[in-house]
Design an enzyme around this catalytic site. Structure first.
Site, mmCIF file in Angstrom:
data_model
loop_
_atom_site.group_PDB
_atom_site.id
_atom_site.type_symbol
_atom_site.label_atom_id
_atom_site.label_comp_id
_atom_site.label_asym_id
_atom_site.label_seq_id
_atom_site.Cartn_x
_atom_site.Cartn_y
_atom_site.Cartn_z
ATOM 1 N N CYS A 1 -3.291 -11.437 9.632
ATOM 2 C CA CYS A 1 -4.758 -11.218 9.525
ATOM 3 C C CYS A 1 -5.262 -11.603 11.039
ATOM 4 C CB CYS A 1 -5.444 -12.283 8.440
ATOM 5 S SG CYS A 1 -4.555 -12.029 6.657
HETATM 6 C C1 BEZ Z 1 -0.819 -13.003 6.879
HETATM 7 O O1 BEZ Z 1 -1.752 -12.498 7.465
HETATM 8 O O2 BEZ Z 1 0.213 -12.991 7.856
HETATM 9 C C2 BEZ Z 1 -0.242 -12.991 5.649
HETATM 10 C C3 BEZ Z 1 -1.254 -13.564 4.539
HETATM 11 C C4 BEZ Z 1 -0.832 -13.487 3.288
HETATM 12 C C5 BEZ Z 1 0.518 -13.306 2.967
HETATM 13 C C6 BEZ Z 1 1.295 -12.833 3.928
HETATM 14 C C7 BEZ Z 1 0.932 -12.640 5.138
#
Ligand code: BEZ
Length: 213
Positions: A46
């Site tokens: 994210c």
């Molecule tokens: C991420 O943004 O890295 C992420 C968020 C939730 C689950 C897996 C990855």
């Protein structure tokens, strides 16, 4: 929660965001819009996604597209995380992030897929036209970061085909030849598309992209 489908009016809502309270339709104004969700603040994928969107602001502006992000985290969390995004992605977040702690918007837009995760939003993307209609819906799982070049490519196609009787073929990119809409005859197409029409088959007619000089 009703299913949202292409061609539906994008449901309106009021929400708190990092840029103050938003009435979605008023905030959109006459622009196109992208509403996209991410699973959680302070997560790696994210962080790269929101940093990338900030760096693409000029590209979205060129296309008259406003962007708003969303997760079920609160405002304080968003504000702290934005500092990390700015620092690690070497940018400045320049779009609002909705704090949807009560899941009002997530539920309205069906962004929580319980068999994937019962509490967090998946990576949903809604592209909304300047008529407030939903033009595109894409959903990615948490583990896969989005390709924002693809999103720009799709917006180019959506905006071109909204105003011209053409469609875009596989892997089309801005500047490449397009397909004449099946709804018009080859004879009419030759009058409309003055740069030329090539009839490969009666149902497959190619023409240079019409909105280029
Ligand atoms: C991420 O943004 O890295 C992420 C968020 C939730 C689950 C897996 C990855």
């Amino acid at each position: 929660m009703a299913t949202i489908r292409l061609g539906d009016e994008a449901p309106n809502f009021n929400a708190n965001s990092t840029e103050g309270s938003i009435n979605f339709h008023e905030w959109l104004g006459d622009s196109w819009g992208i509403l996209f969700s991410h699973p959680s603040d302070y997560t790696p994928v994210c962080t790269t996604e929101l940093g990338t969107v900030a760096k693409y602001k000029d590209e979205f502006d060129k296309r008259n597209v406003k962007v708003v992000a969303l997760s079920v985290d609160g405002l304080e969390s968003h504000e702290g995380w934005v500092k990390d995004i700015n620092e690690t992605q070497k940018t400045t977040v320049n779009f609002p992030i909705i704090a949807d702690e009560d899941k009002k918007v997530s539920e309205l837009y069906d962004m929580i897929h319980p068999n994937e995760d019962s509490k967090l939003t998946v990576r949903s993307v809604f592209v909304i036209g300047d008529d407030k209609k939903v033009k595109l819906i894409i959903t990615y799982p948490a583990s896969t970061g989005r390709n924002f070049d693809e999103l720009l490519r799709v917006i180019d196609s959506l905006q071109l085909t909204a105003y011209h009787k053409v469609a875009t073929p596989a892997n089309w990119k801005h500047g490449e030849d397009v397909v004449v809409s099946p709804s018009i005859s080859t004879e009419d197409a030759k009058n409309i598309f003055t740069k030329g029409v090539k009839e490969v088959k009666p149902y497959l007619r190619m023409t240079p992209q019409p909105n280029l000089n």
